[in-house]
Design an enzyme around this catalytic site. Structure first.
Site, PDB file in Angstrom:
ATOM      1  N   TYR A  99       3.170   9.621 -11.169  1.00 42.85           N
ATOM      2  CA  TYR A  99       2.245   8.811 -10.372  1.00 42.85           C
ATOM      3  C   TYR A  99       1.461   7.856 -11.278  1.00 42.85           C
ATOM      4  O   TYR A  99       1.364   6.657 -11.013  1.00 42.85           O
ATOM      5  CB  TYR A  99       1.298   9.740  -9.613  1.00 42.85           C
ATOM      6  N   LYS A 101       1.608   3.749 -11.270  1.00 38.71           N
ATOM      7  CA  LYS A 101       0.435   2.916 -10.980  1.00 38.71           C
ATOM      8  C   LYS A 101       0.079   2.023 -12.167  1.00 38.71           C
ATOM      9  O   LYS A 101      -0.404   0.898 -11.986  1.00 38.71           O
ATOM     10  CB  LYS A 101      -0.743   3.802 -10.573  1.00 38.71           C
ATOM     11  N   ASN A 134       0.794  -1.233   0.000  1.00 37.02           N
ATOM     12  CA  ASN A 134       0.000   0.000   0.000  1.00 37.02           C
ATOM     13  C   ASN A 134       0.825   1.281   0.000  1.00 37.02           C
ATOM     14  O   ASN A 134       0.334   2.326  -0.411  1.00 37.02           O
ATOM     15  CB  ASN A 134      -0.922  -0.052   1.235  1.00 37.02           C
TER      16      ASN A 134
HETATM   17  P1  NDP Z   1      -1.220   8.637   2.756  1.00 36.10           P
HETATM   18  O1  NDP Z   1      -0.278   9.711   2.335  1.00 36.10           O
HETATM   19  O2  NDP Z   1      -2.133   8.878   3.894  1.00 36.10           O
HETATM   20  O3  NDP Z   1      -0.431   7.288   3.066  1.00 36.10           O
HETATM   21  C1  NDP Z   1       0.706   6.898   2.360  1.00 36.10           C
HETATM   22  C2  NDP Z   1       1.446   5.893   3.213  1.00 36.10           C
HETATM   23  O4  NDP Z   1       2.594   5.426   2.483  1.00 36.10           O
HETATM   24  C3  NDP Z   1       1.942   6.468   4.514  1.00 36.10           C
HETATM   25  O5  NDP Z   1       1.646   5.575   5.565  1.00 36.10           O
HETATM   26  C4  NDP Z   1       3.451   6.558   4.325  1.00 36.10           C
HETATM   27  O6  NDP Z   1       4.111   6.279   5.543  1.00 36.10           O
HETATM   28  C5  NDP Z   1       3.694   5.435   3.348  1.00 36.10           C
HETATM   29  N1  NDP Z   1       4.936   5.599   2.615  1.00 36.10           N
HETATM   30  C6  NDP Z   1       5.277   6.568   1.736  1.00 36.10           C
HETATM   31  N2  NDP Z   1       6.533   6.405   1.317  1.00 36.10           N
HETATM   32  C7  NDP Z   1       6.996   5.295   1.958  1.00 36.10           C
HETATM   33  C8  NDP Z   1       8.243   4.610   1.966  1.00 36.10           C
HETATM   34  N3  NDP Z   1       9.287   5.021   1.225  1.00 36.10           N
HETATM   35  N4  NDP Z   1       8.372   3.505   2.735  1.00 36.10           N
HETATM   36  C9  NDP Z   1       7.336   3.061   3.485  1.00 36.10           C
HETATM   37  N5  NDP Z   1       6.141   3.670   3.530  1.00 36.10           N
HETATM   38  C10 NDP Z   1       5.984   4.780   2.781  1.00 36.10           C
HETATM   39  O7  NDP Z   1      -2.044   8.281   1.417  1.00 36.10           O
HETATM   40  P2  NDP Z   1      -3.122   7.160   1.109  1.00 36.10           P
HETATM   41  O8  NDP Z   1      -3.485   6.411   2.314  1.00 36.10           O
HETATM   42  O9  NDP Z   1      -4.186   7.803   0.324  1.00 36.10           O
HETATM   43  O10 NDP Z   1      -2.311   6.226   0.108  1.00 36.10           O
HETATM   44  C11 NDP Z   1      -2.160   4.836   0.296  1.00 36.10           C
HETATM   45  C12 NDP Z   1      -2.059   4.176  -1.086  1.00 36.10           C
HETATM   46  O11 NDP Z   1      -3.293   4.327  -1.756  1.00 36.10           O
HETATM   47  C13 NDP Z   1      -0.984   4.801  -1.985  1.00 36.10           C
HETATM   48  O12 NDP Z   1      -0.330   3.788  -2.708  1.00 36.10           O
HETATM   49  C14 NDP Z   1      -1.822   5.657  -2.931  1.00 36.10           C
HETATM   50  O13 NDP Z   1      -1.199   5.867  -4.157  1.00 36.10           O
HETATM   51  C15 NDP Z   1      -3.061   4.797  -3.063  1.00 36.10           C
HETATM   52  N6  NDP Z   1      -4.244   5.477  -3.552  1.00 36.10           N
HETATM   53  C16 NDP Z   1      -4.846   6.460  -2.814  1.00 36.10           C
HETATM   54  C17 NDP Z   1      -5.974   7.094  -3.303  1.00 36.10           C
HETATM   55  C18 NDP Z   1      -6.686   8.167  -2.556  1.00 36.10           C
HETATM   56  O14 NDP Z   1      -7.606   8.776  -3.116  1.00 36.10           O
HETATM   57  N7  NDP Z   1      -6.341   8.441  -1.302  1.00 36.10           N
HETATM   58  C19 NDP Z   1      -6.524   6.746  -4.616  1.00 36.10           C
HETATM   59  C20 NDP Z   1      -5.804   5.699  -5.289  1.00 36.10           C
HETATM   60  C21 NDP Z   1      -4.724   5.091  -4.762  1.00 36.10           C
HETATM   61  P3  NDP Z   1       5.469   6.975   6.079  1.00 36.10           P
HETATM   62  O15 NDP Z   1       5.519   8.357   5.506  1.00 36.10           O
HETATM   63  O16 NDP Z   1       5.308   6.931   7.560  1.00 36.10           O
HETATM   64  O17 NDP Z   1       6.566   6.074   5.600  1.00 36.10           O
END
Ligand code: NDP
Length: 262
Positions: free
Chosen positions: A166, A170, A100
């Site tokens: 992005y 994806k 995720n």
């Molecule tokens: P958030 O920004 O809330 O969450 C993203 C998460 O990814 C955080 O927990 C962050 O944790 C983690 N992350 C980012 N970079 C890293 C890294 N290098 N290593 C480990 N963890 C990482 O966004 P969302 O919850 O919305 O996104 C979750 C997923 O859902 C993503 O893949 C996003 O592309 C996808 N998505 C979201 C949509 C939406 O509308 N919200 C729509 C479609 C897809 P930390 O910074 O603590 O490492």
């Protein structure tokens, strides 16, 4: 599976299963972790922001759930290796991986810098592959199969301006899901993707209150963004044996956004 098997697979929930969620420190990942814990799984939550994971662990544990927290940077191969060495050593290789973790930055393509491009690809595409590959090797070494759920996006299937890295990352996740499903079926590892439409989290905070965001909402057939819990059905399905004959699928949950009229 007989007629009753799907029903009992759903009823059994995820009791006895271990689910690893990457990027669980906020947004969808934190929600998925709580969902799986409520349905009886032991959840392993991983991300970079450990203080967020600690708060999540307290919340899940207070609700009676079983949870472990792990530092993970998916853009760092050593970090991925260290996590799976720890899980293997503790006999805690997950049955389900929710791939995720993801980032997004917004810029028109002529303004996208190499750093932005690379960071997005490293996290959203290479990171997803490395985690999936390492998890699959660990599952095989532990003598079991599993279910990998990659979190893609409707932007892996259609495009929007200002999100080239992005959308490319994806789209790669969508194709990777199918290619891994093909190779890993023989190992009893299923690989599916969920392609969410728009759900408000930190990744897009504030966007829906901008003019562009409001215009975008009108193009969604259901005329609204999703509620995070509207992802629960597909996340439980793909994690459980109720989806035992599903692999290589890409399931959109988007209020009809992908079928919006031209
Ligand atoms: P958030 O920004 O809330 O969450 C993203 C998460 O990814 C955080 O927990 C962050 O944790 C983690 N992350 C980012 N970079 C890293 C890294 N290098 N290593 C480990 N963890 C990482 O966004 P969302 O919850 O919305 O996104 C979750 C997923 O859902 C993503 O893949 C996003 O592309 C996808 N998505 C979201 C949509 C939406 O509308 N919200 C729509 C479609 C897809 P930390 O910074 O603590 O490492």
């Amino acid at each position: 599976m007989g007629d009753d098997s799907i029903g009992s697979a759903l009823a059994r929930g995820l009791a006895g299963r271990t689910v690893l969620v990457t990027g669980a420190s906020s947004g969808l990942g934190a929600h998925f972790a709580k969902l799986y814990a409520r349905h009886g799984a032991h959840v392993q939550v991983a991300a970079r922001r450990l203080e967020r994971l600690d708060a999540l662990r307290s919340e899940i544990a207070a609700a009676g759930g079983s949870v472990g927290t792990y530092a993970l940077d998916v853009s760092d191969p050593a970090s991925i290796d260290a996590l799976f060495e720890e899980l293997t050593g503790a006999n805690a290789v997950p049955d389900v991986l929710v791939n995720n973790a993801g980032i997004a930055s917004t810029a028109l393509s002529l303004d996208v810098g190499d750093d932005d491009w690379q960071a997005t690809i490293d996290t959203n595409l290479t990171g997803v592959f490395r985690v999936a590959r390492t998890a699959a090797k660990a599952m095989l070494a532990a003598g079991k199969g599993g279910s990998v759920i990659n979190i893609a996006s409707i932007l892996g299937l259609r495009v929007a301006a200002g999100l080239v890295p992005y959308a490319v990352s994806k789209a790669g996740v969508v194709q990777m899901t199918k290619a891994l499903a093909l190779e890993w079926a023989r190992h009893s590892i299923r690989v599916n993707a969920v392609a969410p439409g728009y759900f408000e989290t930190e990744i897009n905070a504030g966007y829906f209150r901008t003019e562009a965001g409001a215009a975008m909402l009108k193009r969604i057939p259901q005329r609204r963004i999703g509620r995070i819990e509207e992802l629960d059905g597909v996340m439980l399905l793909l994690a459980s044996d109720a989806s035992s004959y599903m692999t290589g699928s890409v399931v959109a949950v988007d209020g009809g956004h992908l079928v919006s009229g031209l």
